[in-house]
Design an enzyme around this catalytic site. Structure first.
Site, PDB file in Angstrom:
ATOM      1  N   TRP A 160       0.852  -1.196   0.000  1.00  0.00           N
ATOM      2  CA  TRP A 160       0.000   0.000   0.000  1.00  0.00           C
ATOM      3  C   TRP A 160       0.887   1.246   0.000  1.00  0.00           C
ATOM      4  O   TRP A 160       1.421   1.638   1.047  1.00  0.00           O
ATOM      5  CB  TRP A 160      -0.904  -0.011   1.238  1.00  0.00           C
ATOM      6  CG  TRP A 160      -1.927  -1.096   1.143  1.00  0.00           C
ATOM      7  CD1 TRP A 160      -3.129  -1.022   0.490  1.00  0.00           C
ATOM      8  CD2 TRP A 160      -1.854  -2.407   1.704  1.00  0.00           C
ATOM      9  NE1 TRP A 160      -3.784  -2.218   0.603  1.00  0.00           N
ATOM     10  CE2 TRP A 160      -3.033  -3.087   1.338  1.00  0.00           C
ATOM     11  CE3 TRP A 160      -0.902  -3.101   2.459  1.00  0.00           C
ATOM     12  CZ2 TRP A 160      -3.295  -4.399   1.700  1.00  0.00           C
ATOM     13  CZ3 TRP A 160      -1.156  -4.404   2.830  1.00  0.00           C
ATOM     14  CH2 TRP A 160      -2.338  -5.042   2.456  1.00  0.00           C
ATOM     15  N   HIS A 181      -6.729   1.945   2.410  1.00  0.00           N
ATOM     16  CA  HIS A 181      -7.845   1.029   2.152  1.00  0.00           C
ATOM     17  C   HIS A 181      -8.906   1.242   3.236  1.00  0.00           C
ATOM     18  O   HIS A 181      -8.669   2.005   4.182  1.00  0.00           O
ATOM     19  CB  HIS A 181      -7.383  -0.437   2.080  1.00  0.00           C
ATOM     20  CG  HIS A 181      -6.506  -0.887   3.233  1.00  0.00           C
ATOM     21  ND1 HIS A 181      -6.050  -2.160   3.357  1.00  0.00           N
ATOM     22  CD2 HIS A 181      -6.010  -0.223   4.317  1.00  0.00           C
ATOM     23  CE1 HIS A 181      -5.312  -2.272   4.445  1.00  0.00           C
ATOM     24  NE2 HIS A 181      -5.276  -1.119   5.035  1.00  0.00           N
ATOM     25  N   ARG A 207      -3.731   6.525  -2.444  1.00  0.00           N
ATOM     26  CA  ARG A 207      -2.442   5.829  -2.554  1.00  0.00           C
ATOM     27  C   ARG A 207      -1.453   6.667  -3.362  1.00  0.00           C
ATOM     28  O   ARG A 207      -1.859   7.319  -4.330  1.00  0.00           O
ATOM     29  CB  ARG A 207      -2.622   4.460  -3.211  1.00  0.00           C
ATOM     30  CG  ARG A 207      -3.359   3.495  -2.304  1.00  0.00           C
ATOM     31  CD  ARG A 207      -3.342   2.080  -2.785  1.00  0.00           C
ATOM     32  NE  ARG A 207      -4.319   1.311  -2.009  1.00  0.00           N
ATOM     33  CZ  ARG A 207      -4.639   0.053  -2.238  1.00  0.00           C
ATOM     34  NH1 ARG A 207      -4.046  -0.598  -3.217  1.00  0.00           N
ATOM     35  NH2 ARG A 207      -5.530  -0.562  -1.487  1.00  0.00           N
ATOM     36  N   GLN A 221     -13.396   2.290  -1.983  1.00  0.00           N
ATOM     37  CA  GLN A 221     -13.461   0.857  -1.711  1.00  0.00           C
ATOM     38  C   GLN A 221     -14.737   0.596  -0.917  1.00  0.00           C
ATOM     39  O   GLN A 221     -15.290   1.502  -0.298  1.00  0.00           O
ATOM     40  CB  GLN A 221     -12.266   0.402  -0.867  1.00  0.00           C
ATOM     41  CG  GLN A 221     -10.999   0.193  -1.660  1.00  0.00           C
ATOM     42  CD  GLN A 221      -9.912  -0.522  -0.859  1.00  0.00           C
ATOM     43  OE1 GLN A 221      -9.990  -0.665   0.359  1.00  0.00           O
ATOM     44  NE2 GLN A 221      -8.886  -0.968  -1.562  1.00  0.00           N
ATOM     45  N   VAL A 264      -5.815 -11.575   6.703  1.00  0.00           N
ATOM     46  CA  VAL A 264      -6.744 -12.707   6.506  1.00  0.00           C
ATOM     47  C   VAL A 264      -5.944 -13.998   6.353  1.00  0.00           C
ATOM     48  O   VAL A 264      -4.797 -13.993   5.917  1.00  0.00           O
ATOM     49  CB  VAL A 264      -7.653 -12.511   5.263  1.00  0.00           C
ATOM     50  CG1 VAL A 264      -8.687 -11.445   5.510  1.00  0.00           C
ATOM     51  CG2 VAL A 264      -6.841 -12.222   4.013  1.00  0.00           C
ATOM     52  N   ALA A 320     -13.750 -11.237   5.717  1.00  0.00           N
ATOM     53  CA  ALA A 320     -13.676  -9.828   5.318  1.00  0.00           C
ATOM     54  C   ALA A 320     -13.386  -9.772   3.825  1.00  0.00           C
ATOM     55  O   ALA A 320     -12.851 -10.731   3.251  1.00  0.00           O
ATOM     56  CB  ALA A 320     -12.567  -9.114   6.090  1.00  0.00           C
TER      57      ALA A 320
END
Ligand code: FA5
Length: 352
Positions: A160, A181, A207, A221, A264, A320
């Site tokens: 990122w 994000h 970004r 997003q 995740v 998620a």
């Protein structure tokens, strides 16, 4: 002694009323008022003359004089109303609207394509029981990275490209940034509530990136988070499959492939079969010959993220996901350059 007689008062009243009848505008009416009832007006003079009369005559002439004054005042008032009314009627006839003229079109705005697609996305997840929450665009690195299992110095921070804000909280050394994000809201939502959780988070991200046909330096997003006792990967797949069907139609096929996001485990990216070439792939500009179009990153919430907000990872699980609405709008409407969204070109915006 000389002074006004009842006859002279009567004559004055008759003359004044005669003149009044012929007046048809407010300015002349005012001149008439000054001429008869003003400080030096004829009737005022007559009334003053009454004082010179003998006592017996004075009473009679006084009554007559006052009556004459009331009469002139009343008739003046009546005439003023008549004149005003006539003038209004004339103005109405002169200026009246031509209702047969065509109306002047008033320009009507429309919703930006990003807003339209955001609403569609929110409706699709709303129908599956997700509620909408929003979070700050200026964020702490604590939420943007650390709470998402990306500590300082972790190589995943390079995923990122970050726009840093030149400020640090002196009490805890947290740095400030423009969120890269919407995932920081995962930790914020979990910190402030208890399972079951089912939220989506639409919002803007930033970004430090060179722009091209599929990359903007600011874009939206939509984050999704579901946490509860016993949530499995099948729930993730079922929810996202249903979302794709709602947005892109019944016949869409969906593909999940392994991907890496530190927050995740396991992580996936989700693609839909290309609607342009129907998944064939050959010679397709939209899916670049692959037959598939990636629409989001997703996965099961990492146990470290759950533990970080004080949840027991042995008890709770969750999934998620994070998707880019502009990219989804591009796929849905066949837009070939993401930079069109925010270049304020009305020729583009009017097409939606
Ligand atoms: C993320 O940002 C993760 N936070 C997504 C996620 C959430 C994964 C929850 C797992 C669990 P990524 O960098 O791939 O992932 O961005 C997600 C989506 O944002 C992309 O699929 C894309 O649609 C959109 N996106 C990313 N970068 C840009 C960009 N520069 N311009 C436009 N859209 C972008």
């Amino acid at each position: 002694m000389t002074g006004p007689t009842s006859q002279s008062i009567d004559e004055l009243v008759q003359t004044a009323l005669g003149e009044l009848e012929g007046i048809d505008n407010p300015e002349s009416l005012d001149r008439w008022r000054v001429a008869y009832l003003g400080r030096r007006g004829s009737l005022t003079q007559v009334l003053r003359g009454i004082a010179q009369l003998d006592v017996e005559k004075r009473r009679e002439a006084g009554a007559l004089g006052n009556q004459a004054k009331r009469t002139l005042e009343e008739r003046l008032e009546q005439r003023l109303q008549q004149v005003n009314q006539t003038q209004q009627e004339q103005a109405f006839i002169r200026d009246q609207l031509d209702v047969t003229l065509p109306g002047r079109p008033s320009p009507i705005g429309r919703l930006h394509p990003t807003t339209q697609i955001l609403r569609e996305i929110c409706d699709a997840f709303g129908a599956m029981g997700f509620s909408v929450v929003e979070g700050p665009e200026v964020e702490w690195d604590h939420y943007n990275f650390e709470m998402l299992n990306i500590p300082k110095g972790h190589p995943a921070r390079d995923m990122w490209n970050t726009l840093w804000v030149d400020y640090q909280d002196p009490s805890n050394s947290r740095s400030m940034l423009m969120r890269t994000h919407t995932s920081p809201m995962q930790a914020r939502v979990m910190e402030s509530s208890q399972p079951p959780i089912r939220v989506i988070v639409p919002g803007k991200c930033y970004r430090y990136e060179a722009t091209d046909a599929t990359h903007e330096w600011h874009f939206y997003q939509v984050e999704g988070l579901a946490v509860d006792d016993g949530i499995t990967f099948a729930d993730l797949k079922g929810t996202l499959y249903e979302f794709a069907r709602r947005l892109f139609g019944e016949e869409r096929r969906v593909r999940f492939r392994c991907d890496y996001f530190p927050f995740v485990e396991p992580g996936v990216d989700m693609s839909i079969d290309c609607f342009a070439c129907k998944g064939e792939g050959k010679g397709c500009r939209i899916c670049r010959d692959s037959g598939w179009i990636e629409i989001m990153g997703a996965g099961m919430v990492h146990p470290k993220v759950l533990a970080g907000v004080g949840y027991d990872p042995e008890k709770y699980t969750g999934f998620a996901f994070g998707l880019g609405p502009e990219r989804i709008a591009m796929l849905k409407y066949g837009i070939d350059d993401i930079r069109l969204f925010y270049s304020n070109d009305l020729r583009f915006l009017r097409q939606f």
